[in-house]
Design a protein around this motif. Structure first.
Motif, PDB file in Angstrom:
ATOM      1  N   TYR A 198       0.843  -1.209   0.000  1.00 30.56           N
ATOM      2  CA  TYR A 198       0.000   0.000   0.000  1.00 30.56           C
ATOM      3  C   TYR A 198       0.872   1.250   0.000  1.00 30.56           C
ATOM      4  O   TYR A 198       0.642   2.190  -0.769  1.00 30.56           O
ATOM      5  CB  TYR A 198      -0.911  -0.007   1.222  1.00 30.56           C
ATOM      6  CG  TYR A 198      -1.430   1.362   1.606  1.00 30.56           C
ATOM      7  CD1 TYR A 198      -2.395   1.998   0.845  1.00 30.56           C
ATOM      8  CD2 TYR A 198      -0.916   2.026   2.724  1.00 30.56           C
ATOM      9  CE1 TYR A 198      -2.858   3.269   1.187  1.00 30.56           C
ATOM     10  CE2 TYR A 198      -1.371   3.287   3.072  1.00 30.56           C
ATOM     11  CZ  TYR A 198      -2.340   3.910   2.301  1.00 30.56           C
ATOM     12  OH  TYR A 198      -2.788   5.162   2.627  1.00 30.56           O
ATOM     13  N   SER A 247     -10.760   8.729   0.031  1.00 31.98           N
ATOM     14  CA  SER A 247     -11.177   8.078   1.271  1.00 31.98           C
ATOM     15  C   SER A 247     -11.285   6.564   1.126  1.00 31.98           C
ATOM     16  O   SER A 247     -10.665   5.801   1.872  1.00 31.98           O
ATOM     17  CB  SER A 247     -12.519   8.642   1.742  1.00 31.98           C
ATOM     18  OG  SER A 247     -13.511   8.483   0.731  1.00 31.98           O
ATOM     19  N   LYS A 250      -7.972   5.022   0.443  1.00 29.47           N
ATOM     20  CA  LYS A 250      -6.937   5.468   1.383  1.00 29.47           C
ATOM     21  C   LYS A 250      -5.837   6.295   0.712  1.00 29.47           C
ATOM     22  O   LYS A 250      -4.689   6.285   1.159  1.00 29.47           O
ATOM     23  CB  LYS A 250      -6.315   4.271   2.123  1.00 29.47           C
ATOM     24  CG  LYS A 250      -7.326   3.347   2.800  1.00 29.47           C
ATOM     25  CD  LYS A 250      -6.638   2.164   3.461  1.00 29.47           C
ATOM     26  CE  LYS A 250      -7.639   1.181   4.037  1.00 29.47           C
ATOM     27  NZ  LYS A 250      -8.372   0.465   2.960  1.00 29.47           N
ATOM     28  N   ASN A 252      -5.021   9.428   0.818  1.00 28.73           N
ATOM     29  CA  ASN A 252      -5.457  10.582   1.599  1.00 28.73           C
ATOM     30  C   ASN A 252      -4.352  11.532   2.025  1.00 28.73           C
ATOM     31  O   ASN A 252      -4.500  12.244   3.009  1.00 28.73           O
ATOM     32  CB  ASN A 252      -6.244  10.103   2.827  1.00 28.73           C
ATOM     33  CG  ASN A 252      -5.388   9.246   3.769  1.00 28.73           C
ATOM     34  OD1 ASN A 252      -4.272   8.857   3.423  1.00 28.73           O
ATOM     35  ND2 ASN A 252      -5.924   8.951   4.940  1.00 28.73           N
TER      36      ASN A 252
END
Length: 346
Positions: A198, A247, A250, A252
Motif C-alpha cells: 500500500y 477516502s 486510502k 489521503n
C-alpha cells in the motif's frame, strides 16, 4: 461481485500487491480491415456498453461524444450495482438492454466464446456486434484510440484529433506513467493487502500527481495546446479522486481540491463539453461504496463532496491553447442526461 470498477479481473498476489489482468478480447474496429481480428467501422453495426461508474469505460463515453459518433455507435449503460453475473441492464425497461435484448453483459462475452468468454471477467467498456450479439472488443486503451482515428469518415465536423501523429510518442510516454501510478495506482493502493505494498503505491501515486501538478503550472493541457488522449485518460481518475479514491482507497495525503494547477486543470476539463456532462457522481459513488464490500462492508455511501465545486472559475484559458484545436469545435449540448431511466437497487 467484481472488486474493480469495470475493468478486468484483479487479485492480490502473495506479496500483497494488486494485480490487474488485461483485456480478453483485443479485436479492432478499423476503417479498412485487412485480416483476422479486424472489423469494419460501419455506422449502426455496434453497441458500446459502459458503466458510468467505471473510469476505464468513461474514457470511451467522452471520446464518442467528442467525435460526434452518437448516431454511428449506440450506447448501452449498465446498472452501477452488479450481481453475481457482473454488469446488468436493470436500469432499462424489463431489465433488458433495448438493442441487444440481454439482461447481462456476460451474455455477449459467452456469445463470442461459450467456453472461456468470461475467463478474465466481464468488463466495460465493451463493444458488441448487434446482429450477432457477440462481443467484439473490451480492449479499453485501443477502443478510444480507434474511435478517434478509425471512425473519421463518420465523425462530426470540428472533431478534434486526440492522437496527432507528431505528438504520439510524447502522449504514449505520459500515458504510461499515468496508467501505472495514477489510473491503476489508486487501485494498487486501495486493494493492497499488505502495508508495504500500500505504501509503495501511495508514494508512487502522489509523486506522479506532484509531477503532473508541476507540469501543468505553465501549460493548459498535458501534451500540446489542445485536448489529447492523455488528458482524457487522466481526467477520468481525477473526476473520481475526491469522491472515492481519497477516502475509499486510502489515497489521503491530500484531496485533488488541495492541489493548485492540477485541480484547476481538472475543473477546466470538467467545464469542457464532453467531459463534465458525461460524469455521474451518483453512479460512481454507489458502485465503489456499495459493490466493493471488502473495503466498505457497511455499504454506506457518503454524501459529499459538493459537486458544484467543479464549476468554479479556473482561469486556465489564460495559459493559451484551446480545447479542440484551432480548427475544432465543441460537440453540441446534450439534450438529456446519459443515464437511462430506472431505479437503482439499494
Amino acid at each position: 461481485m467484481s472488486t474493480t470498477a469495470g475493468n478486468t479481473k484483479a487479485y492480490a498476489d502473495s506479496s500483497g500487491s494488486f494485480k490487474r489482468r488485461g483485456p480478453r478480447f483485443t479485436d479492432r474496429i478499423v476503417a479498412n480491415p485487412t485480416g483476422e481480428g479486424e472489423w469494419p467501422a460501419e455506422p449502426g453495426r455496434y453497441r458500446l456498453v459502459v458503466s458510468l461508474a467505471c473510469p476505464w469505460a468513461h474514457r470511451s463515453v467522452i471520446v464518442r461524444r467528442l467525435m460526434g459518433l452518437e448516431d454511428a455507435i449506440s450506447l448501452g449503460i449498465t446498472d452501477p450495482l452488479q450481481d453475481d453475473r457482473s454488469w446488468r441492464f436493470s436500469l432499462d425497461e424489463d431489465a433488458k438492454d433495448p438493442v441487444l435484448g440481454y439482461t447481462h453483459l456476460e451474455q455477449a462475452y459467452l456469445a463470442r466464446d461459450p467456453e472461456d468468454g468470461t475467463e478474465n471477467g466481464v468488463s466495460v467498456p465493451a463493444i458488441v456486434d448487434v446482429a450477432s450479439g457477440q462481443l467484439v472488443t473490451n480492449d479499453y486503451p485501443q477502443i478510444t484510440i480507434d474511435l478517434g482515428q478509425q471512425w473519421r469518415a463518420h465523425q462530426r465536423a470540428g472533431a478534434p484529433d486526440l492522437y496527432p501523429e507528431e505528438l504520439r510518442e510524447e502522449i504514449d510516454g505520459v500515458n504510461e506513467g499515468v496508467f501505472h501510478d495514477v489510473n491503476n495506482g489508486v487501485y494498487r493502493a486501495g486493494f493492497a493487502t499488505k502495508q508495504a505494498r500500500y505504501e509503495e503505491a501511495f508514494t508512487a501515486l502522489f509523486a506522479r500527481l506532484d509531477a503532473l501538478d508541476e507540469r501543468l503550472e505553465n501549460q493548459r493541457y498535458l501534451v500540446g495546446d489542445h485536448i489529447t488522449e492523455a488528458d482524457i485518460r487522466l481526467f477520468t481518475t481525477l473526476a473520481r479522486f475526491d469522491a472515492v479514491y481519497q477516502s475509499h482507497f486510502k489515497c489521503n495525503r491530500q484531496k485533488l481540491a488541495e492541489f493548485g494547477a492540477l485541480w484547476a486543470y481538472a475543473r477546466d476539463l470538467y467545464q469542457t463539453p464532453g467531459f463534465g456532462d458525461t460524469v455521474d457522481f451518483d453512479h460512481i459513488k454507489r458502485h465503489y461504496y456499495m459493490v466493493q464490500t471488502t473495503i466498505n462492508p457497511t455499504q454506506i455511501v457518503p454524501l459529499g463532496p459538493e459537486p458544484s465545486a467543479w464549476l468554479t472559475t479556473h482561469h486556465r484559458e489564460e495559459l493559451g491553447g484551446s480545447p479542440f484545436g484551432p480548427e475544432g469545435s465543441a460537440p453540441t449540448p446534450l439534450e438529456h442526461p446519459l443515464r437511462p431511466l430506472g431505479p437503482i437497487d439499494m
